[in-house]
Motif scaffolding. Structure first.
Motif: not given
Length: 119
Positions: A22-23, A29, A65-66, A68-69
């Motif tokens: 999911k990440v 990505k 997003e990466l 934030e992960s």
């Protein structure tokens, strides 16, 4: 209507594989991570040149997003012109062996496909 699967770390029965996927899910990505693995720290435009076909909007949102992960580190230097650099975090670097194995697997699949198409 697209079905979405939400995985929360609060779930007692969270699947670690599903959570990890999911990440890093999405079209861009993994290519971004691979480029950072191969090149180390890159500025935005350098990264964009290396990820062939990605738009500015997709690169920006994927990097966000990466980040934030906790997989990608973003450093902004307050100078003129402004400079932003991206690199893998410590946890992001733990993906290197996984991506290397994934690349080996991909090469095997390519070889098999070439053999089948030449027959």
């Amino acid at each position: 209507m697209k079905d979405t699967v939400t995985i929360s770390i609060e779930d007692d029965d969270v699947c670690p594989v599903g959570f990890a996927l999911k990440v890093i899910e999405g079209k861009w990505k993994l290519p971004i991570l691979w480029v950072l693995c191969q090149n180390g720290t890159l500025r935005y435009n350098e990264l964009k040149k290396c990820v062939v076909g990605i738009t500015n909007m997709m690169l920006t949102s994927s990097l966000k997003e990466l980040e934030e992960s906790g997989i990608v580190n973003r450093v902004q230097y307050n100078e003129i012109p402004p400079r932003v650099e991206y690199s893998l975090t410590e946890i992001g670097e733990t993906l290197l062996p996984v991506l290397d194995e994934f690349a080996k697997w991909g090469k095997k699949l390519i070889e098999i496909k070439k053999q089948r198409s030449s027959q």
